[in-house]
Scaffold this active site. Structure first.
Site, PDB file in Angstrom:
ATOM      1  N   HIS A   1      38.195  -9.256  -3.066  1.00  0.00           N
ATOM      2  CA  HIS A   1      36.758 -10.349  -3.639  1.00  0.00           C
ATOM      3  C   HIS A   1      36.321 -10.510  -5.010  1.00  0.00           C
ATOM      4  O   HIS A   1      36.658  -8.821  -5.276  1.00  0.00           O
ATOM      5  CB  HIS A   1      36.186  -8.824  -2.357  1.00  0.00           C
ATOM      6  CG  HIS A   1      35.292  -8.580  -2.515  1.00  0.00           C
ATOM      7  ND1 HIS A   1      33.657  -9.811  -2.107  1.00  0.00           N
ATOM      8  CD2 HIS A   1      34.188  -7.780  -3.116  1.00  0.00           C
ATOM      9  CE1 HIS A   1      32.705  -9.651  -3.168  1.00  0.00           C
ATOM     10  NE2 HIS A   1      32.260  -8.200  -3.478  1.00  0.00           N
TER      11      HIS A   1
ATOM     12  N   ASN B   1      29.447 -12.615  -7.641  1.00  0.00           N
ATOM     13  CA  ASN B   1      30.199 -11.624  -6.924  1.00  0.00           C
ATOM     14  C   ASN B   1      29.617 -12.618  -5.946  1.00  0.00           C
ATOM     15  O   ASN B   1      28.428 -13.020  -5.047  1.00  0.00           O
ATOM     16  CB  ASN B   1      30.024 -10.278  -6.956  1.00  0.00           C
ATOM     17  CG  ASN B   1      29.982  -9.891  -5.663  1.00  0.00           C
ATOM     18  OD1 ASN B   1      30.019 -10.362  -4.684  1.00  0.00           O
ATOM     19  ND2 ASN B   1      30.125  -8.411  -6.110  1.00  0.00           N
TER      20      ASN B   1
ATOM     21  N   CYS C   1      31.979  -7.528   1.959  1.00  0.00           N
ATOM     22  CA  CYS C   1      32.715  -8.379   1.023  1.00  0.00           C
ATOM     23  C   CYS C   1      33.686  -7.750   1.683  1.00  0.00           C
ATOM     24  O   CYS C   1      34.452  -8.573   1.492  1.00  0.00           O
ATOM     25  CB  CYS C   1      32.251  -6.792   0.254  1.00  0.00           C
ATOM     26  SG  CYS C   1      30.220  -7.388  -0.653  1.00  0.00           S
TER      27      CYS C   1
END
Lengths: 78, 354
Positions: B269, B299, B121
């Site tokens: 993020h 995500n 990430c």
């Protein structure tokens, strides 16, 4: 912080579907909404109001509302 | 690492590509959760739907499509690309490095330096700093940064903590030289003490793949996964994020002698909506200036920052106004990175699908 005010913040974090009341002796593990999502809300709430960032390990020790207050620190409450 | 600064360099263009296949949270959760639980999950994570790659599509394919589109639309001479970086945790093969296969597929020169980077990430922001670092070299003309992942392939759909969260995609970002461009700032950080917060335990060389590692095991909450699928401790990740990320952002801005009022957009993020809403509150930064792509794409791990720029800020950046962006990536490792960049003059391609 006054304990009653803390209970209100905790209720906001838990967002119970049906009205419930909380006090020191309430066992959080028995609150239906106490799960991996509301744990995030509780971490945010204690960070915001007490500057205390609870860890995953802390949550293993949490039983009652009082045990959560002990982790935050007894001196933080009136 | 001390704060990195780069002058006379810029992001020339960005493109992104996602799989066509849309999976809604309502649909994918219906065997796992009650209707009430599903709406609670959607509210907390913000994931209404996400894109899931089919069995034949790899992160490299999504990045390849994004790169082809970008290079064609910008009419870039491929011989001016001297470095190719592929950031991913879902390579085509265990070996060799996927970046080298992409050199051939993209028709880049054999003089190109190509290598893979294993980061999640924080990967887009880290990758960008590497691209800037090579582009700094006087003889390097352009760096092509490809960041892509197909995280849906390493999570269990019977695990409520991860099974409804992730989406797939690939990005392509071109970094090159530009005189008089505003300075770019980067802060890169790591904390291996948090390695267990997000982890795939088996399938590497510490715990090789075995019959045992492919067995589905239920945890105390009834989530079922194998040791070769992702484990995530959401509370630990959140704890780390609020401890480290706001401080890193403020430290970077202080170094740059700027403050959040000078930042046009804060691109986080896309971990989950709850996390970045809380970060916004903590930083007292207006929510309207935090672009959200998790609702449509989930995500998207390493590529989320790049995908969000393409999906949410394309028109604004193509107009060349209000392009001062603060980028913040954080997660698996643990690893986190912050960047302050100006995208004035950058070209953003329309989101592609395959």
């Amino acid at each position: 912080m006054k304990k009653t005010e803390f209970f209100e913040h905790l209720l906001e974090a838990l967002e119970p579907e049906e009205e419930i009341s909380l006090d020191q002796d309430t066992d959080l593990r028995e609150v239906e909404e106490y799960d991996s999502l509301t744990v995030l809300s509780i971490i945010a709430m204690t960070d915001e109001h007490f500057g205390v960032t609870l860890s995953a390990q802390d949550f293993k020790e949490i039983t009652t509302v009082q045990s959560l207050m002990d982790l935050i620190g007894a001196d933080q409450f009136e | 690492m001390p704060i990195l600064t780069y002058s006379n360099l810029t992001i020339e263009g960005i493109a992104a590509c996602v799989p066509k296949s849309v999976v809604t949270t309502n649909e994918s959760a219906k065997d796992l959760l009650s209707e009430k639980e599903i709406s609670k999950v959607i509210k907390a994570t913000g994931v209404e739907e996400r894109r899931v790659a089919d069995a034949d599509t790899c992160a490299s394919d999504l990045c390849f499509k994004a790169a082809e589109k970008l290079l064609q639309e910008m009419n870039i001479d491929r011989n001016t690309i001297d470095v190719l970086i592929f950031v991913s945790q879902t390579p085509d093969y265990r070996i060799p490095a996927t970046s080298i296969l992409l050199q051939k597929r993209l028709g880049l020169s054999k003089n190109v330096a190509a290598f893979d980077v294993n980061l999640g990430c924080s990967g887009y922001v880290y990758g960008l700093s590497m691209a800037y670092n090579y582009a700094l070299q006087p003889n390097v003309r352009r760096v092509l940064l490809l960041v892509g992942d197909t995280a849906t392939k390493f999570v269990s759909d019977k695990d409520r903590t991860t099974g409804l969260l992730f989406g797939d995609g690939g990005t392509a970002t071109l970094v090159g030289k530009k005189e008089q461009h505003p300075i770019s700032y980067f802060s890169l950080n790591s904390d291996g003490a948090g390695e267990d917060a997000l982890k795939i335990e088996s399938g590497g060389y510490r715990n090789p793949s075995s019959l045992d590692s492919l067995k589905e095991v239920a945890d105390e909450d009834g989530n079922v996964k194998t040791a070769e699928q992702l484990y995530m401790n959401g509370a630990e990740v959140f704890n780390f994020t609020i401890r480290e990320v706001p401080n890193d952002i403020l430290t970077l801005l202080e170094y740059a002698e700027q403050d959040l009022t000078q930042v046009d957009y804060l691109v986080f993020h896309q971990a989950n909506r709850f996390i970045f809403n809380y970060l916004a509150k903590k930083l007292k930064y207006p929510k309207e200036q935090i672009p959200v792509s998790i609702d449509k794409f989930g995500n998207t791990t390493s590529l989320s920052v790049g995908l969000t720029i393409v999906n949410n800020l394309r028109e604004i950046i193509n107009k060349g106004e209000n392009c001062r962006l603060l980028l913040s990536g954080f997660g698996i490792g643990l690893s986190w990175a912050t960047a302050l960049v100006d995208l004035k003059g950058a070209y953003v391609s329309e989101l592609a699908e395959i």
